[in-house]
Every structure is written in structure tokens, then in C-alpha cells.
Design a protein around this motif. Structure first.
Motif, PDB file in Angstrom:
ATOM      1  N   SER A 175     -17.590  -2.335  -3.485  1.00  0.00           N
ATOM      2  CA  SER A 175     -17.117  -2.955  -4.738  1.00  0.00           C
ATOM      3  C   SER A 175     -16.827  -1.935  -5.832  1.00  0.00           C
ATOM      4  O   SER A 175     -16.180  -2.256  -6.819  1.00  0.00           O
ATOM      5  CB  SER A 175     -18.144  -3.962  -5.238  1.00  0.00           C
ATOM      6  N   THR A 220     -19.872  -7.624   0.491  1.00  0.00           N
ATOM      7  CA  THR A 220     -19.764  -7.922  -0.938  1.00  0.00           C
ATOM      8  C   THR A 220     -18.376  -8.480  -1.206  1.00  0.00           C
ATOM      9  O   THR A 220     -17.376  -7.817  -0.914  1.00  0.00           O
ATOM     10  CB  THR A 220     -19.937  -6.629  -1.776  1.00  0.00           C
ATOM     11  N   THR A 221     -18.321  -9.684  -1.778  1.00  0.00           N
ATOM     12  CA  THR A 221     -16.999 -10.250  -2.109  1.00  0.00           C
ATOM     13  C   THR A 221     -16.766 -10.265  -3.618  1.00  0.00           C
ATOM     14  O   THR A 221     -15.746 -10.759  -4.080  1.00  0.00           O
ATOM     15  CB  THR A 221     -16.835 -11.666  -1.520  1.00  0.00           C
ATOM     16  N   PRO A 250     -18.863  -9.247  -7.848  1.00  0.00           N
ATOM     17  CA  PRO A 250     -17.720  -8.793  -8.623  1.00  0.00           C
ATOM     18  C   PRO A 250     -17.516  -7.294  -8.394  1.00  0.00           C
ATOM     19  O   PRO A 250     -18.404  -6.630  -7.859  1.00  0.00           O
ATOM     20  CB  PRO A 250     -18.154  -9.075 -10.066  1.00  0.00           C
ATOM     21  N   HIS A 254     -22.659 -11.997  -3.403  1.00  0.00           N
ATOM     22  CA  HIS A 254     -22.527 -11.572  -4.797  1.00  0.00           C
ATOM     23  C   HIS A 254     -23.320 -10.274  -4.936  1.00  0.00           C
ATOM     24  O   HIS A 254     -24.513 -10.222  -4.600  1.00  0.00           O
ATOM     25  CB  HIS A 254     -23.087 -12.652  -5.726  1.00  0.00           C
ATOM     26  N   HIS A 255     -22.643  -9.232  -5.432  1.00  0.00           N
ATOM     27  CA  HIS A 255     -23.240  -7.901  -5.536  1.00  0.00           C
ATOM     28  C   HIS A 255     -24.635  -7.920  -6.201  1.00  0.00           C
ATOM     29  O   HIS A 255     -25.559  -7.223  -5.775  1.00  0.00           O
ATOM     30  CB  HIS A 255     -22.273  -7.026  -6.330  1.00  0.00           C
ATOM     31  N   GLU A 263     -26.883 -10.261  -6.229  1.00  0.00           N
ATOM     32  CA  GLU A 263     -27.957 -10.790  -5.385  1.00  0.00           C
ATOM     33  C   GLU A 263     -28.466  -9.695  -4.463  1.00  0.00           C
ATOM     34  O   GLU A 263     -29.660  -9.608  -4.195  1.00  0.00           O
ATOM     35  CB  GLU A 263     -27.511 -12.015  -4.581  1.00  0.00           C
ATOM     36  N   ARG A 292     -13.424 -11.567  -5.292  1.00  0.00           N
ATOM     37  CA  ARG A 292     -13.342 -11.931  -6.712  1.00  0.00           C
ATOM     38  C   ARG A 292     -13.732 -10.749  -7.582  1.00  0.00           C
ATOM     39  O   ARG A 292     -14.899 -10.348  -7.597  1.00  0.00           O
ATOM     40  CB  ARG A 292     -14.297 -13.089  -7.014  1.00  0.00           C
ATOM     41  N   TRP A 323     -16.795 -12.425 -11.120  1.00  0.00           N
ATOM     42  CA  TRP A 323     -17.599 -13.493 -10.518  1.00  0.00           C
ATOM     43  C   TRP A 323     -18.865 -13.559 -11.371  1.00  0.00           C
ATOM     44  O   TRP A 323     -19.823 -12.833 -11.102  1.00  0.00           O
ATOM     45  CB  TRP A 323     -17.918 -13.140  -9.057  1.00  0.00           C
ATOM     46  N   VAL A 344     -22.284 -13.845 -13.000  1.00  0.00           N
ATOM     47  CA  VAL A 344     -23.568 -13.960 -12.303  1.00  0.00           C
ATOM     48  C   VAL A 344     -24.173 -15.343 -12.531  1.00  0.00           C
ATOM     49  O   VAL A 344     -24.956 -15.832 -11.712  1.00  0.00           O
ATOM     50  CB  VAL A 344     -24.515 -12.812 -12.744  1.00  0.00           C
ATOM     51  N   GLU A 365     -22.902 -17.989 -11.958  1.00  0.00           N
ATOM     52  CA  GLU A 365     -22.509 -18.888 -10.866  1.00  0.00           C
ATOM     53  C   GLU A 365     -23.470 -18.851  -9.681  1.00  0.00           C
ATOM     54  O   GLU A 365     -23.428 -19.724  -8.823  1.00  0.00           O
ATOM     55  CB  GLU A 365     -21.081 -18.560 -10.391  1.00  0.00           C
ATOM     56  N   ILE A 366     -24.315 -17.815  -9.616  1.00  0.00           N
ATOM     57  CA  ILE A 366     -25.328 -17.824  -8.543  1.00  0.00           C
ATOM     58  C   ILE A 366     -26.692 -18.216  -9.118  1.00  0.00           C
ATOM     59  O   ILE A 366     -27.721 -18.082  -8.454  1.00  0.00           O
ATOM     60  CB  ILE A 366     -25.415 -16.487  -7.767  1.00  0.00           C
TER      61      ILE A 366
END
Ligand code: KG4
Ligand code: ZN
Length: 348
Positions: free
Chosen positions: A9, A86-87, A89, A117-118, A120, A336, A339, A341, A343-344
Motif C-alpha cells: 500500500s 491489503t486492499t 487505504p 484494511h491496512h 486492522e 480503495r 477507506w 478506518v 468503516e471497520i
């Protein structure tokens, strides 16, 4: 479960194989291989990460890095139980490289693929090193070149957002401050190195705490204070006496601000544990100040440096969580750049 974790990322191309064991959060997790290829040398001459160069370096190296991780773990893709990548941010070019390779591997092998999510990954990293006494719940202070975030981790996959920076990340504040001081990149280690022999009380830079009952940060004003200080000191002949004192004072303002907020978040949540993750967690003065402010009632955890910075092992562990807790929620994945954070996290 044996999981391949991939991370691209920002400016590290990384892959790892982690064996979760039966109960990974009770100490049975094993890192079978953890390969991290840093791009610092590529970006250093520009004083910061150049996204296009980062993407090109990821595409050049990711195959080799994944192969080294599999070889190091003595495992074939066919023997994995899942692949995690990692997708977001992060930098979109780098994320797409990792995701494309992960999709290719998953398609070819039929293995399940999850997008992590990076953040996490970072927040689960202490469980990789089996830190003694580490357990839920804990407050997380995530401090890197791109992020300054406070979260409360109640349990696995159960996170509450507390606050984040409204402008620059703290690592960015170190990097920009270093540039103003004429130091190299990355700026954090350069400032920290100079500060060792400096007086942290020489210049009274502001501790910007915003609303004391909230957990947001702001660092761009501090950078401006440094610029103004250097300009006015430069105007007075010989006033920039000691760059070490200036570096130490600037660092002090940054780390005191982080420590005040992080410890007050622990008190607010009545939480006895604080985890510090991300590259700025390497800062010795931050460690000292947090230790002083934590007192007897709060235990502060710093994962070892190789797990504190970006790596594939933390992504694999977060992937284990997703594969076991949310097995049916992973359709076609997308990358993404942004993204949030939140949202998680859950609202309460
Ligand atoms: O987590 P990281 O390796 O990469 C990401 O940003 O994702 O963090 C890099 C940041 C850079 O801004 C660097 O200047 C900072 O961490 N850093 C430090 C130290 N070592 C690295 N900042 C302060 N003191 C250090 N010793
Ligand atoms: Zn990171």
C-alpha cells in the motif's frame, strides 16, 4: 490455517506466510516467513514517496517477494488455506499491484482471497510476536507516515473509532520538519538522531491538543511554528545556534502531544493496555514519554520493529480473522485509496 499475506500500500513490498495455529490470539500463531523489501533508497532523493516510482518498484519486485516468502515457509501455493492482501487505504497504484497478483494466485490455485484494511493489520500485529500480557481490550495508537489514529479494540473484529489527525500524520510532521531542518528522508529517524544530544525544552513549540475531551490530532500548525521559528531565527544572525536543540524541541512537541492524547484515551475507556504501532513507534523518546505518562495502571506495548512497520505477516493475521469470522463476505475485491478506518469500526 496457513495464510499468505501481501502488502503493497505504500513503499514496502511485503509478503509473509503465517500459521495461525488453533487459537492465534492465545499465542499459537507462528510466522513461517516474513519478507519485506523497502523502497526507501528509491524515494530518498525526492524527499518523500513518489507514487509512480512506488508502483513500478512493486510490480518489479512483488513476484520475487512472494516467491521468497513461500520458499522461506517451505510451502506451495496449493498448501495454503487462504490469501490475504491489503486492499486499502494507500497509494492506488501499489494497492492494484498487490491485488492483481493476489487475484491471479487465488484464481490459479482456487484458494479463498480476502481484502484487508491496512489498519486492522497494524492493530493485530502484537499477537504475532506473542507479547506477554497482551490481550483485548486495548487502545491502539497508530502512528505512521500516512496515519495518526486512536482506536479502541474490544475484541477480534470489534473496534471503536476514537480519533485521528485532521491534517498531517505525525510521521509526515517528522518528515516535513526534517526537510525544513535540511535533513534527509525519512525524516523521523533523522530528527530523532539529532535530538539525542539536544535540549527538548530549548524552544517552546506548541502542543496542539484541540478539544481535550476528544481524541483528534492536528500537526500542521506545529510544522508552521517550526518554519516561522527558523525564519525569524535566521533573520537574527547566529540565532539558529543549535539545530540539535531545535530538533529535540520539535520532536518533544510531537511525542508529548501523542502521549497526552493516547494516555487520556486509555483513562477515558478505563483500559489498562495501550498498543503503539506504525513506523513512528520506533521513536525512542515517544517510548520514554509514554512510559512516564502511563504510570503503573497502563501497560504500553510496542511490537518488535519488523512487525511495527508495514509487513505481510500482520495482513495474513487480519486475513485469518476475515476468513474465519466473515467467510461469506468476500466477493470480487477492489482496491480503495481512501477507506476511512471508521468503516471497520462499530459506532458504540
Ligand atoms: O509505518 P511506516 O514505516 O510507513 C508508513 O507510513 O506506512 O512509517 C514511516 C514513518 C515515516 O514518516 C518516518 O519518518 C517515521 O515513520 N519514522 C520515525 C522514526 N522511524 C520512522 N519517526 C520518528 N522517529 C523514528 N525513530
Ligand atoms: Zn502502515
Amino acid at each position: 490455517m496457513r495464510i499468505l499475506g501481501m502488502e503493497s500500500s505504500c513503499d514496502e513490498t511485503a509478503a509473509a506466510v503465517v500459521d495461525s495455529g488453533v487459537t492465534p490470539f492465545a499465542g499459537s500463531v507462528k510466522i513461517l516467513a516474513n519478507v519485506v523489501l523497502s523502497q526507501i533508497a528509491i524515494h530518498a532523493e525526492y524527499g518523500g514517496v513518489v507514487p509512480e516510482l512506488a508502483s513500478r518498484a512493486h510490480i518489479a519486485n512483488i513476484g520475487l517477494v512472494v516467491q521468497q516468502a513461500l520458499d522461506g515457509a517451505a510451502i506451495f501455493v496449493q498448501d495454503l488455506d487462504g490469501i490475504a492482501v491489503t486492499t486499502g487505504p494507500g497509494l492506488i497504484g501499489g494497492l492494484l499491484v498487490g491485488l492483481a497478483v493476489a487475484k491471479g494466485l487465488a484464481l490459479a490455485s482456487g484458494k479463498p482471497l480476502v481484502g484487508v484494511h491496512h489498519m486492522e493489520g497494524h492493530l493485530l500485529s502484537p499477537f504475532l510476536s506473542g507479547e506477554r500480557g497482551m490481550d483485548f481490550p486495548f487502545v491502539v495508537l497508530l502512528v505512521s507516515g500516512g496515519h495518526t489514529i486512536l482506536l479502541y479494540a474490544r475484541g477480534l473484529g470489534d473496534y471503536r473509532f476514537l480519533g485521528q489527525t485532521r491534517d498531517d500524520a505525525v510521521g509526515e510532521a517528522f518528515d516535513k520538519g526534517a526537510r525544513l531542518l535540511g535533513l534527509g528522508y525519512p525524516g523521523g529517524p533523522a530528527v530523532a538522531q539529532l535530538a539525542v544530544d539536544g535540549d527538548p525544552n530549548a524552544v517552546n513549540f506548541p502542543r496542539i491538543l484541540l478539544d481535550k475531551t476528544r481524541f483528534d490530532f492536528s500537526f500542521s500548525g506545529l510544522k508552521t511554528s517550526l518554519r516561522n521559528y527558523l525564519q525569524s531565527a535566521g533573520a537574527t544572525e547566529g540565532a539558529i545556534k543549535n539545530i540539535k536543540d531545535i530538533a529535540a524541541s520539535y520532536q518533544e512537541a510531537l511525542v508529548q502531544t501523542l502521549a497526552i492524547k493516547a494516555i487520556s484515551a486509555c483513562h477515558h475507556m478505563r483500559c489498562p493496555r495501550l498498543l503503539v504501532a506504525g513506523g513512528v513507534g520506533a521513536n525512542r523518546r515517544l517510548r520514554e514519554v509514554l512510559g512516564e505518562r502511563a504510570g503503573q495502571s497502563i501497560q504500553v506495548f510496542f511490537p518488535p520493529l519488523d512487525l511495527c512497520v508495514d509487513n505481510g505477516a500482520m495482513i495474513a493475521l487480519a486475513g485469518w480473522r476475515l476468513l474465519t469470522q466473515e467467510p461469506n463476505q468476500h466477493g470480487d475485491l477492489d482496491a480503495r485509496a481512501r477507506w476511512p478506518v471508521q468503516e471497520i469500526c462499530s459506532g458504540v
